[in-house]
Design a protein around this motif. Structure first.
Motif, mmCIF file in Angstrom:
data_model
loop_
_atom_site.group_PDB
_atom_site.id
_atom_site.type_symbol
_atom_site.label_atom_id
_atom_site.label_comp_id
_atom_site.label_asym_id
_atom_site.label_seq_id
_atom_site.Cartn_x
_atom_site.Cartn_y
_atom_site.Cartn_z
ATOM 1 N N UNK A 592 65.000 -46.880 -56.384
ATOM 2 C CA UNK A 592 65.891 -47.790 -55.663
ATOM 3 C C UNK A 592 66.800 -48.562 -56.612
ATOM 4 N N UNK A 593 66.241 -49.029 -57.722
ATOM 5 C CA UNK A 593 67.045 -49.791 -58.681
ATOM 6 C C UNK A 593 66.452 -49.612 -60.075
ATOM 7 N N UNK A 594 67.264 -49.101 -60.993
ATOM 8 C CA UNK A 594 66.884 -48.945 -62.397
ATOM 9 C C UNK A 594 67.751 -49.892 -63.210
ATOM 10 N N UNK A 595 67.130 -50.790 -63.950
ATOM 11 C CA UNK A 595 67.851 -51.784 -64.731
ATOM 12 C C UNK A 595 67.496 -51.612 -66.195
ATOM 13 N N UNK A 596 68.509 -51.593 -67.055
ATOM 14 C CA UNK A 596 68.305 -51.541 -68.507
ATOM 15 C C UNK A 596 68.793 -52.859 -69.093
#
Length: 719
Positions: A592-596
């Motif tokens: 759903x949401x990948x944050x780096x």
């Protein structure tokens, strides 16, 4: 301190809390308290009345006295001999408490100082505190009274809840329960875990038999009496909740934190106990000759509270939601609880839900949201000022966009049951405003309600009659053959969803405040894409499920917006084929949401879920197992995605347009719309939060531990 109160049905203003407010203000500051303390320790009596005194009691020049331009016209009477003050809270003074309340507060302070000074003079008791020092101290306190005028759709008739409560009533219930446990020959001892299940069942069966016998022993009028008190309890709960919201938005909100917890617990217990009693009285009607007086109802409510706590705890423990502990004394006194210190071996037999922690987190979250509101954010009085009375309103059907899942559900509902969402709304809207007796209820026929509903809504009368049938609770659908039926919520017809009570064939008991509660239940369910009915046709359930899926997609957009607002590099809705394209192995589904976040070297794998955990033990267990199932559960799927990202962290960072070569840590996180019980089980495996706290979790320097991630501080400021 004396404030005479009119019956709630006749009094537009509730001044019952004013004596405490004035008393606290007087005693909290030494300069004020000194003025009110007479040398001979005679107490000063303040008689504050919201009504004008009899004309004979007014001085001859009272009507002609004109206040100064910057003052108020107050009527007071002082009797030094009895150290008594009578002050009339007339409309001019009360209006001065609108807004920030400071004008009225100062005027009341001046009046009280003047009156007490006259008492001192008449009793030769010295001068007391000078007026300047007194008013400076008085002005440091929050206003003793504040008015917030607003429009609402509450029922017209306000009902006073008068059922006695307290330790003395609870002790009587515990004494009766203990005698029943002894008679049932429940073994004496202490048990934990699975060993506690069987003796706990014996206790529950004994208590349930006691309650059934008690209800049957009363005259048939008990059912109507229980209904009347339940209606009044919902009235008190609704009005007290609004008072809480108002005071939590005020500058003195910290004073109301403990009160909020007490009110929420006590009011919920009262309505729940009376709901159990009324539903049981419908299922097994009373047939004895005992009078259903107020003390008898109080004893029944206390017994129902004891059974509710014991039954829900025991059933949840027996079905593996959490641990179970039972103590039975040789007197028959017992306790059924969730143990605080469950050992690791015992937790292997249950999910380990910490129910108290879950409830506490939900309460703290509600408190936090309430305290973020200020008085300026509350609804303003209508144009032209507050108006007492009812304003007729045209019927407004629920808005169903053409072609939407809700419109399809409405169509399927009409085909299956003969009515749609509009008829449900119209019936409840007509019934909630039906004229009642001074006791707060009335009795009508289904046909009359159907006709009036059809006339107001312009819907076909057969459709409104069909809706009335689904909203009615009678002897047949109130009954349930399952054990411990009062612990069921979702799988049972209940008063919150069937608020039209049929105590006799062809007659409906109209309880406006119960119906108002049902309106809120249906509105919340409708907004969430649900309909609180256990027998929904399959096509309706499927259409509503599609609507809930759209709500979950909105939640996914909301959490992406948080990352955008924080300026964090992210990739939203990373589908499996796109993940493979950027070099990630199989993720097992969409991320759903990948944050780096290169600043913290964290790769966040965020999953958005919009489930409804339910209320009963069975519903909560089913909900949690949707997360914990080792193969298809949400937790297993998230951890699969975490493994995929951890195996190729640089590829995951590049998917977020981050080329920084750091030693990445992969952190899983589940975001839900409401606080999820899965966060409070023994091994939640991943961190949980809600949308409101997501920014805090993402920016915190520490990685979140598995389980619930609360805000930095609790609402009362404690860590």
């Amino acid at each position: 301190m004396i404030v005479p109160l009119d019956p709630p049905s006749e009094a537009p203003l509730d001044l019952s809390a004013l004596p405490d407010a004035v008393r606290i203000t007087i005693t909290a500051h030494p300069d004020i308290a000194r003025h009110f303390t007479l040398p001979d320790q005679t107490p000063i009596t303040l008689h504050l009345t919201p009504a004008l005194p009899d004309a004979a009691q007014q001085p001859d020049d009272a009507a002609d006295a004109q206040p100064p331009v910057d003052g108020l016209h107050l009527l007071v009477a002082v009797d030094p001999a009895s150290a008594a003050v009578r002050l009339v809270l007339d409309p001019d003074l009360l209006r001065a408490f609108v807004g920030d309340g400071q004008e009225g507060h100062r005027a009341l302070g001046h009046a009280l100082h003047h009156c007490v000074a006259r008492i001192r003079e008449g009793r030769d008791a010295g001068n007391g505190t000078d007026v300047r020092t007194f008013i400076e101290a008085w002005s440091q306190a929050h206003p003793v009274l504040l008015f917030n005028a607003f429009e609402n759709h509450w029922p017209a008739q306000a009902c006073a809840y008068t059922v006695p409560e307290g330790h003395h009533v609870q002790v009587r219930a515990l004494r009766s329960a203990a005698a029943t446990v002894r008679e049932a020959q429940v073994p004496v001892g202490q048990w934990r875990g699975r060993e506690a299940v069987r003796p706990a069942e014996q206790v529950l069966h004994a208590l349930e038999a006691l309650l059934a016998a008690e209800i049957r022993s009363f005259e048939p009028a008990l059912t109507t009496e229980l209904a009347r008190h339940l209606n009044a309890a919902w009235c008190a709960r609704t009005r007290r909740h609004h008072e809480l919201l108002f005071n939590l938005a005020a500058p003195w909100a910290d004073n109301w934190v403990d009160e909020a917890q007490h009110r929420t617990r006590d009011d919920t217990m009262a309505t729940s106990a009376l709901t159990l009693l009324l539903q049981e009285a419908l299922a097994t009607p009373p047939e004895g000759d005992r009078a259903a007086d107020l003390l008898a109802v109080a004893d029944l409510v206390a017994l129902a509270e004891l059974i509710l706590h014991s039954g829900i705890t025991a059933v949840a423990g027996a079905r593996g939601l959490h641990g179970l502990e039972l103590h039975v004394h040789d007197t028959g006194v017992f306790t059924i609880d969730q143990p605080d210190d469950d050992n690791p071996a015992a937790t292997a037999t249950h999910l380990g839900l910490d129910h108290n922690a879950w409830n506490s987190a939900r309460h703290d979250h509600w408190l936090t949201q309430s305290q973020q509101v200020t008085l300026a954010d509350l609804p303003s009085p209508p144009p032209g000022g507050p108006q007492l009375g009812r304003t007729p309103a045209a019927f407004t059907a629920p808005r169903l966009p053409p072609g939407s899942s809700l419109a399809h559900a409405d169509q399927e509902l009409r085909q299956a049951w003969g009515f749609g969402f509009a008829a449900l709304t119209a019936v409840l809207g007509t019934a909630v405003d039906w004229p009642t007796s001074p006791e707060g209820y009335t009795v009508i026929t289904s046909e009359k309600l159907a006709r009036e509903t059809a006339a107001w809504s312009q819907l076909p009368e057969p459709e409104t009659l069909a809706a009335i049938g689904r909203l009615t609770l009678d002897r047949h659908n109130a009954d349930d053959p399952r054990e411990h039926r009062y612990t069921e919520v979702e799988r049972r017809a209940r008063l919150a969803t069937h608020p039209l009570v049929a105590t006799r064939p062809g007659e409906l008991l109209i309880l406006p405040w119960l119906i108002h509660t049902a309106q809120e239940v249906y509105e919340a369910a409708f907004q969430d894409g649900r309909l609180p009915d256990r027998d929904l046709p399959l096509p309706v359930r499927e259409a509503l499920a599609r609507h809930r899926q759209a709500k979950e997609q909105q939640l996914e957009r909301d959490i992406a917006a948080v990352a955008e607002r924080l300026g964090l590099p992210y990739c939203a809705n990373l589908k499996e084929k796109d993940a493979e394209r950027v070099g990630l192995p199989t993720t097992g589904g969409e991320i759903d949401l990948l944050i780096a976040d290169p600043a913290t070297a964290r790769l966040w794998v965020v999953e958005a879920k919009h489930p409804h955990p339910g209320y009963s033990p069975d519903a909560v267990i089913r909900h949690i197992k949707h997360f914990t199932d080792s193969k298809k559960g949400h937790l297993a799927k998230v951890l699969c995605k975490v493994d995929a990202v951890a195996s190729k962290p640089r590829a995951a960072a590049l998917a977020c347009a981050v080329a920084t070569d750091v030693s990445w840590r992969v952190v899983p996180l589940i975001v839900t719309q409401t606080i999820d019980p899965t966060a409070f089980i023994t091994d939640p495996k991943v961190a949980f939060t809600v949308t409101n706290y997501l920014a805090h979790v993402l920016t915190s320097p520490e990685d979140p531990a598995p389980g619930w991630c609360p805000p930095v501080e609790k609402p009362n400021g404690s860590k």
